[in-house]
Scaffold this active site. Structure first.
Site, mmCIF file in Angstrom:
data_model
loop_
_atom_site.group_PDB
_atom_site.id
_atom_site.type_symbol
_atom_site.label_atom_id
_atom_site.label_comp_id
_atom_site.label_asym_id
_atom_site.label_seq_id
_atom_site.Cartn_x
_atom_site.Cartn_y
_atom_site.Cartn_z
ATOM 1 N N LYS A 129 0.747 -1.535 -0.096
ATOM 2 C CA LYS A 129 -0.385 0.119 0.367
ATOM 3 C C LYS A 129 0.865 1.361 0.262
ATOM 4 C CE LYS A 129 -1.744 2.809 2.829
ATOM 5 N NZ LYS A 129 -1.199 3.883 1.974
ATOM 6 N N GLY A 151 7.994 4.917 7.246
ATOM 7 C CA GLY A 151 6.843 6.599 7.154
ATOM 8 C C GLY A 151 7.242 7.415 9.283
ATOM 9 N N SER A 152 6.093 8.388 9.738
ATOM 10 C CA SER A 152 6.299 8.706 10.371
ATOM 11 C C SER A 152 6.140 7.627 11.895
ATOM 12 C CB SER A 152 5.458 9.636 10.720
ATOM 13 O OG SER A 152 3.863 8.918 11.223
ATOM 14 N N THR A 160 2.704 7.377 13.253
ATOM 15 C CA THR A 160 2.110 6.188 12.739
ATOM 16 C C THR A 160 2.506 5.264 12.777
ATOM 17 O OG1 THR A 160 1.225 7.271 10.753
ATOM 18 C CG2 THR A 160 1.100 4.996 10.134
ATOM 19 N N ALA A 161 3.480 4.681 13.396
ATOM 20 C CA ALA A 161 4.463 3.201 13.717
ATOM 21 C C ALA A 161 4.164 3.084 14.595
ATOM 22 C CB ALA A 161 5.810 3.326 13.792
ATOM 23 N N GLU A 203 10.638 2.126 10.162
ATOM 24 C CA GLU A 203 11.828 2.896 9.403
ATOM 25 C C GLU A 203 11.166 4.158 9.344
ATOM 26 O OE1 GLU A 203 14.813 2.004 8.819
ATOM 27 O OE2 GLU A 203 14.429 -0.311 8.593
ATOM 28 N N CYS A 236 13.897 11.382 5.704
ATOM 29 C CA CYS A 236 13.982 11.158 6.687
ATOM 30 C C CYS A 236 15.533 11.208 7.342
ATOM 31 C CB CYS A 236 13.974 9.309 6.696
ATOM 32 S SG CYS A 236 14.785 8.611 6.065
ATOM 33 N N GLU A 284 10.206 16.856 13.886
ATOM 34 C CA GLU A 284 11.084 16.092 12.645
ATOM 35 C C GLU A 284 9.995 17.042 11.697
ATOM 36 O OE1 GLU A 284 9.428 13.055 10.383
ATOM 37 O OE2 GLU A 284 11.421 13.483 9.744
HETATM 38 P P1 NAD Z 1 2.815 8.099 7.726
HETATM 39 O O1 NAD Z 1 3.124 7.700 8.728
HETATM 40 O O2 NAD Z 1 1.863 9.302 7.554
HETATM 41 O O3 NAD Z 1 2.363 7.573 6.415
HETATM 42 C C1 NAD Z 1 2.868 6.491 5.560
HETATM 43 C C2 NAD Z 1 2.192 5.326 5.479
HETATM 44 O O4 NAD Z 1 1.409 4.931 6.193
HETATM 45 C C3 NAD Z 1 1.712 6.069 4.096
HETATM 46 O O5 NAD Z 1 1.434 4.879 3.008
HETATM 47 C C4 NAD Z 1 -0.050 6.265 4.646
HETATM 48 O O6 NAD Z 1 -0.774 6.189 4.235
HETATM 49 C C5 NAD Z 1 0.353 4.824 5.898
HETATM 50 N N1 NAD Z 1 -0.485 4.604 7.252
HETATM 51 C C6 NAD Z 1 -0.878 6.110 7.427
HETATM 52 N N2 NAD Z 1 -1.775 5.964 8.585
HETATM 53 C C7 NAD Z 1 -1.792 4.382 8.946
HETATM 54 C C8 NAD Z 1 -2.424 3.687 9.229
HETATM 55 N N3 NAD Z 1 -3.135 3.739 10.916
HETATM 56 N N4 NAD Z 1 -2.203 2.224 9.845
HETATM 57 C C9 NAD Z 1 -1.944 1.752 7.780
HETATM 58 N N5 NAD Z 1 -0.856 2.676 7.235
HETATM 59 C C10 NAD Z 1 -0.934 4.367 8.054
HETATM 60 O O7 NAD Z 1 3.994 9.330 7.111
HETATM 61 P P2 NAD Z 1 4.627 10.517 5.506
HETATM 62 O O8 NAD Z 1 3.400 11.052 5.524
HETATM 63 O O9 NAD Z 1 4.080 9.542 4.251
HETATM 64 O O10 NAD Z 1 5.549 10.125 6.026
HETATM 65 C C11 NAD Z 1 6.757 11.014 5.959
HETATM 66 C C12 NAD Z 1 7.698 10.589 7.019
HETATM 67 O O11 NAD Z 1 8.294 9.245 6.672
HETATM 68 C C13 NAD Z 1 8.517 10.710 7.907
HETATM 69 O O12 NAD Z 1 8.318 10.925 9.441
HETATM 70 C C14 NAD Z 1 10.282 10.056 7.663
HETATM 71 O O13 NAD Z 1 11.121 10.740 7.887
HETATM 72 C C15 NAD Z 1 9.854 9.002 7.169
HETATM 73 N N6 NAD Z 1 10.398 7.938 6.770
HETATM 74 C C16 NAD Z 1 11.225 7.814 7.139
HETATM 75 C C17 NAD Z 1 12.079 6.720 6.330
HETATM 76 C C18 NAD Z 1 13.206 5.734 6.905
HETATM 77 O O14 NAD Z 1 13.829 4.883 6.062
HETATM 78 N N7 NAD Z 1 13.296 5.632 8.204
HETATM 79 C C19 NAD Z 1 12.353 6.832 5.267
HETATM 80 C C20 NAD Z 1 11.596 8.067 4.445
HETATM 81 C C21 NAD Z 1 10.331 8.670 5.729
#
Ligand code: NAD
Length: 489
Positions: free
Chosen positions: A180, A233-234, A237-238, A255, A289, A393
């Site tokens: 996704k 992602g963030s 969310t994690a 990550e 990130c 961040e």
């Molecule tokens: P996000 O957490 O908002 O979304 C990431 C993904 O998760 C998207 O596909 C989103 O639709 C999905 N998502 C959101 N809520 C969810 C839920 N409740 N259950 C399951 N999936 C869900 O992050 P973003 O705004 O898309 O990305 C930016 C963030 O990603 C920043 O914090 C950045 O640092 C981080 N990031 C980390 C790395 C790494 O390798 N460490 C790399 C790139 C980005």
């Protein structure tokens, strides 16, 4: 693939069991550099995820029983096809995400190609362990097998790059996947689906379900037949994903975000350090990130650094991302731009000095980009360590520069945030760079460089920056289940 509406608006479809399937409802996705709707993305939920998981489950017995070399050939073929279409992928990524065409052409798409080639090769070279117990007459060995259906969830900043960084190892190891991508950047994943059949990927091995995190993402995380979730992602969310998957004891790779420091000692080679630190702060609009957002400069060179750093930052051209001479494109969304701007406002309200960029310099945009989500590279000085600009961040083209005196002090301050993803250290003293690198709470430390990656080695963060690592051996371990077998002879 369907084209609809009079302006030929792109309408994406889910890819399930080797077929494109329309969805009952759609959401709009914008071109960040114009503010116009670029495409319509399926608003998938439980039903679509259910169908995709079923297709992945059905495909698992055949795919998992193929030899690594058969899978490797298919991955290489897919890499070749993406490379053949590199320009079309780069154009789509730039339009969908706001990033510059140059970045998409030179970083995003080449890396997506490389991800498939890298895991096509590395899957051929793993060796399992074996120990002997002569006194017991036993030998032990480990065997590894794919786990099953992997759920892959990726963010919007490096769309195809990060999605393929998960798909490639997952399928190389023999798993099948339901991916996704971010609802804000779905186009290149959909384009990749169009190449799967030609590459020889059997139906159901790679399924892509488009939609929001709250609906499609959660349905995937909560699905009982998806035993592992790889998420980028963030941190927020994690945390939610961790809670939701607890009921099923899922294996998680997380990550997450960063608040990455650059530490610049007075013996650093500033002619290398300054352009690299401008790049590490503002590349991809600061939406990586690994981007630097706290720059600690030793007091003796602080004013000189600041002067030269700001002059260099001002050289970066902000504007239409499809212009190959532009360095800074548009931010992902209106909401995100507002959030990033608010950090600059808060810093000013706290008494920090904005030396260039937002609110200080004029931003002139071509007529077609007036409604885009643009912001100039922004440098802030004299920010307190406790300020939200130094703790949270920001994920935009904003970096803070502060002075320090001693090695001991700067290590403590650099470690004084909840994150621990990446750091850079600049010094000509070999002993010092090793000492500092060892003491930084950071999954990655680059000294006298930035973003030089060997995909063989572990990638990932400490503290709130994540759990687990990705890389040749690490991804192999995550995407396989290990078994210890003992034979008495
Ligand atoms: P996000 O957490 O908002 O979304 C990431 C993904 O998760 C998207 O596909 C989103 O639709 C999905 N998502 C959101 N809520 C969810 C839920 N409740 N259950 C399951 N999936 C869900 O992050 P973003 O705004 O898309 O990305 C930016 C963030 O990603 C920043 O914090 C950045 O640092 C981080 N990031 C980390 C790395 C790494 O390798 N460490 C790399 C790139 C980005």
């Amino acid at each position: 693939p369907t084209m609809a509406h009079s302006q030929a608006l792109l309408v994406l479809e889910n890819f399930i069991g080797g077929k494109f399937v329309p969805c009952s409802s759609y959401i709009d996705s914008y071109n960040p550099s114009t503010g116009d709707v670029y495409c319509r993305v399926p608003d998938s939920g439980k039903e679509e995820v259910e169908a995709a998981v079923k297709a992945a489950k059905d495909a698992f017995p055949i795919w998992s029983s193929k030899s690594p070399s058969e899978r490797s050939q298919i991955l290489n073929k897919l890499a070749d096809l993406i490379e053949r279409d590199l320009e079309a992928f780069a154009q789509a990524e730039s339009k969908d995400q706001g990033k510059t065409i140059t970045f998409a052409r030179t970083v995003d798409i080449p890396r997506a190609v490389h991800n498939f080639r890298f895991f096509a090769s590395s899957i051929l070279h793993h060796v399992t362990e074996c120990t002997e117990m002569p006194t017991m007459g036993c030998v032990h060995y480990t065997s590894r097998a794919p786990v099953g259906v992997a759920g892959l969830i990726s963010p919007w900043n490096l769309p195809l790059y990060l999605l393929t960084w998960k798909i490639a190892p997952a399928i190389a190891c023999g798993n099948t996947v339901v991916a996704k991508p971010s609802e804000m950047t779905s186009v290149t994943a959909w384009m990749m689906c169009k190449l799967l059949e030609k590459a020889g990927v059997p139906p159901g091995v790679v399924n892509v379900v488009f939609g929001t995190g709250a609906k499609a993402g959660e349905a995937l995380v909560c699905h009982r037949d998806v035993p592992l979730i790889s998420f980028t992602g963030s941190t927020l969310t994690a945390q939610r994903i961790t809670e939701r998957s607890a009921a099923h004891c899922k294996r998680l790779s997380l990550e997450l975000g960063g608040k990455n420091p650059a530490i610049i000692f007075d013996d650093a080679d500033l002619s290398q350090c300054i352009p690299t630190t401008v790049r590490s702060s503002f590349a991809n609009q600061g939406e990586i990130c690994l981007c630097t957002s706290r720059i600690f400069v030793q007091r003796g060179i602080y004013s000189e650094f600041l002067k030269r750093f700001v002059a260099e930052a001002k050289k970066w051209k902000t504007g239409n991302p499809s212009d190959p001479t532009v360095d800074v494109g548009a931010l992902i969304s209106k909401e995100h731009l507002e959030k990033v701007r608010n950090y600059v406002k808060k810093a000013q309200a706290e008494g920090a000095r904005v030396l260039c960029g937002e609110g200080v310099d004029p931003l002139s945009l071509p007529p077609g980009n007036q409604k885009g989500y643009f912001m100039l590279p922004t440098v802030i000085a004299e920010v307190k360590d406790e300020s939200c600009c130094m703790q949270e961040e920001i994920f935009g083209p904003v970096t803070c520069v502060v002075a320090f005196d001693t090695e001991e002090e700067v290590i403590k301050r650099a470690n004084g945030v909840k994150y621990g993803l990446a750091a850079t250290v600049w010094s000509g003293n070999v002993g010092r760079v090793h000492r500092v690198a060892h003491r930084l709470q950071s999954g990655l430390v680059w000294t006298n460089c930035w973003l030089v990656r060997d995909l063989n080695l572990p990638f990932g963060g400490m503290k709130a920056s994540g759990i687990g690592r990705e890389g040749a051996k690490d991804s192999y371990e995550f995407f396989t289940e290990v078994k210890t077998i003992t034979i008495k002879h």
